[in-house]
Design an enzyme around this catalytic site. Structure first.
Site, PDB file in Angstrom:
ATOM      1  N   HIS A  57     -22.655 -12.455  14.070  1.00 40.28           N
ATOM      2  CA  HIS A  57     -23.310 -12.803  15.336  1.00 40.28           C
ATOM      3  C   HIS A  57     -22.309 -13.470  16.270  1.00 40.28           C
ATOM      4  CE1 HIS A  57     -27.104 -13.951  17.619  1.00 40.28           C
ATOM      5  NE2 HIS A  57     -26.137 -14.596  18.278  1.00 40.28           N
ATOM      6  N   HIS A  59     -20.820 -13.227  20.720  1.00 41.64           N
ATOM      7  CA  HIS A  59     -20.926 -12.643  22.065  1.00 41.64           C
ATOM      8  C   HIS A  59     -19.511 -12.450  22.611  1.00 41.64           C
ATOM      9  CE1 HIS A  59     -25.350 -13.435  22.578  1.00 41.64           C
ATOM     10  NE2 HIS A  59     -25.064 -14.286  21.606  1.00 41.64           N
ATOM     11  N   GLN A 152     -30.047 -10.670  27.794  1.00 45.56           N
ATOM     12  CA  GLN A 152     -29.896 -12.123  27.921  1.00 45.56           C
ATOM     13  C   GLN A 152     -30.987 -12.766  28.777  1.00 45.56           C
ATOM     14  OE1 GLN A 152     -27.033 -14.767  26.928  1.00 45.56           O
ATOM     15  NE2 GLN A 152     -29.155 -15.414  27.107  1.00 45.56           N
ATOM     16  N   HIS A 210     -32.542 -12.339  19.133  1.00 48.63           N
ATOM     17  CA  HIS A 210     -32.400 -13.780  19.349  1.00 48.63           C
ATOM     18  C   HIS A 210     -33.817 -14.349  19.300  1.00 48.63           C
ATOM     19  CE1 HIS A 210     -28.330 -12.959  20.575  1.00 48.63           C
ATOM     20  NE2 HIS A 210     -28.119 -14.192  20.975  1.00 48.63           N
ATOM     21  N   GLU A 213     -34.868 -19.318  19.617  1.00 45.20           N
ATOM     22  CA  GLU A 213     -33.707 -20.205  19.741  1.00 45.20           C
ATOM     23  C   GLU A 213     -34.083 -21.348  20.676  1.00 45.20           C
ATOM     24  OE1 GLU A 213     -28.947 -20.178  20.850  1.00 45.20           O
ATOM     25  OE2 GLU A 213     -30.189 -18.461  21.408  1.00 45.20           O
ATOM     26  N   ASP A 309     -21.158 -17.175  16.888  1.00 48.28           N
ATOM     27  CA  ASP A 309     -21.972 -17.118  18.103  1.00 48.28           C
ATOM     28  C   ASP A 309     -21.132 -17.078  19.377  1.00 48.28           C
ATOM     29  OD1 ASP A 309     -24.229 -16.861  19.624  1.00 48.28           O
ATOM     30  OD2 ASP A 309     -24.945 -18.904  19.351  1.00 48.28           O
ATOM     31  N   TRP A 315     -21.491 -21.446  26.471  1.00 52.69           N
ATOM     32  CA  TRP A 315     -22.327 -22.120  25.482  1.00 52.69           C
ATOM     33  C   TRP A 315     -21.520 -22.957  24.503  1.00 52.69           C
ATOM     34  CZ3 TRP A 315     -22.954 -17.063  27.069  1.00 52.69           C
ATOM     35  CH2 TRP A 315     -24.103 -16.802  27.810  1.00 52.69           C
TER      36      TRP A 315
END
Length: 412
Positions: A57, A59, A152, A210, A213, A309, A315
């Site tokens: 996982h 991005h 997203q 997702h 979360e 992630d 993030w």
């Protein structure tokens, strides 16, 4: 090139063994193998050998964008989404490919050969997806990229969200995503999950959502996703990522939820580094850890893997792609510090992750592709404790990344 890797410890086996490789495949595994004519002998020195590390996982489309166009000052998930929404207006295929190339090569240093990356498709131009589709082919000899169509900003809550998801499926993604907790309403949340599962069935794709979360215990997309997976008998092809709201669910509800989770057989991905950073931002004290119930899910027989992630993005302004850091943090924060739990924890980023990605021909077995990594340590316990480097990463019997063994000297 035919190789004989001598004197290594294979996974959690304390006994030394040898690996024979011919034409890119494992042909013999066992102790005391003698070199054959024309075979290159590689001394293992009693080091640990694992199957390739798997990033289940991440991005990559947002990697290396921290501070662009501004920093995430609050450190929250939702400001991160806002910052990324601003940054992605300036995306070009060249920009995405340059950053992803850097990130993938950084991951390769740490033995990563398989990557499931979520690609934002809430972009009318699908720019990042076009870039990642090109890179999936260009990098195929060195890393397997599995692309998730990730909405997203929502499927139902984003203009033409359904059409963009369908276009992404038609373009050749591997996995269909969703983000039910970010949809405007509970009704949108359920609808988005139904659409994602139906689209995956239509195009014969995997699903990775997702899911919940958030710290809001009222966020219960997981029960819907698990039920859809159960109804359609596709549990092994479905993954629930994050599920951090489970940290806040009351135990009576979790006891009931576990029934459908077990029946469904879905996979879970936890991202301990980023979730401990992003979750519980509205808490004063006591402050929640914000990581899903890894220990309980594992003990229930459900498959759980770990992911990074984010790598230097809105993030997470840090992150190297080294999944050792993720496991190390994950064991602490989930209180899985029993000796056997530590010894087995490499599976979160190898075999468990392979199940999540639905990989075949994975693992160190005769007849499998000779894909493996060598750590500068005799065991996973030692490698984890002392952050041992990957001294060799092999794919199809070919060395694709290496690090010189580190020597330390204390002068007192």
């Amino acid at each position: 090139m035919n190789l004989l890797i001598k004197d290594v410890h294979l996974e959690d086996n304390p006994d030394s063994t040898d690996l024979r490789i011919a034409e890119g495949y494992f042909t013999e595994i066992g102790p005391g193998l003698e070199p054959a004519p024309g075979e290159t002998v590689v001394p293992g020195g009693g080091r640990l050998v694992l199957p390739p590390i798997i990033e289940s996982h991440v991005h990559l489309d947002s990697a290396m964008t921290a501070g662009q166009p501004r920093w995430n000052a609050s450190g929250t998930l939702f400001e991160g989404i806002e910052v990324w929404s601003e940054r992605k207006r300036d995306l070009t295929v060249a920009d995405v490919k340059e950053r992803v190339n850097r990130a993938v090569r950084q991951q390769a240093r740490f033995g990563v050969q398989y990557v499931r990356t979520h690609v934002d498709v809430t972009d009318p131009g699908l720019t990042a997806l076009r870039a990642l589709l090109e890179l999936r082919e260009e990098l195929a000899d060195f890393v397997t990229l599995q692309l998730v169509a990730f909405p997203q900003e929502g499927i139902e809550s984003y203009p033409n969200g359904r059409d963009l998801m369908r276009e992404a499926a038609s373009m050749g993604v591997d996995v269909i995503g969703a983000i039910p907790h970010f949809e405007f309403t509970r009704e949108y949340s359920v609808s988005s999950l139904r659409y994602a599962v139906d689209l995956a069935l239509e195009f014969d794709l995997l699903v990775d959502v997702h899911c919940d979360e958030t710290d809001d215990e009222a966020s219960r997309g997981l029960e819907t996703l698990a039920t859809l997976a159960y109804e359609n008998q596709m549990g092994a092809r479905v993954t629930a990522s994050h599920t951090t709201a489970m940290h806040s669910y009351n135990n009576a509800y979790v006891n009931r939820l576990m029934r459908v989770l077990t029946l469904s057989g879905i996979n879970f991905v936890s991202n301990p580094l980023v979730n401990t950073h992003l979750q519980a931002r509205t808490d004063t004290y006591p402050k929640r850890r914000g990581v899903t119930r890894v220990k309980e899910l594992t003990e229930a027989g459900l498959n759980v893997s770990f992911g990074q992630d984010d790598i230097v993005d809105p993030w997470n302004p840090l992150g190297t792609g080294n999944l050792r850091d993720v496991v190390f943090n994950g064991l602490h924060v989930t209180q899985m510090m029993g000796h056997q739990q530590i010894v087995d924890s490499y599976r979160f980023i190898t075999h468990n992750a392979a199940r999540t990605l639905n990989l075949s021909d994975y693992g160190i077995e005769v007849g499998h592709s000779a894909d493996f990594v060598i750590f500068d340590a005799p065991s996973w316990y030692e490698a984890l404790s002392f952050n041992a480097p990957v001294v060799g990463s092999y794919r199809g019997g070919r060395l694709i990344a290496r690090t010189e063994p580190v020597e330390h000297e204390v002068l007192f």
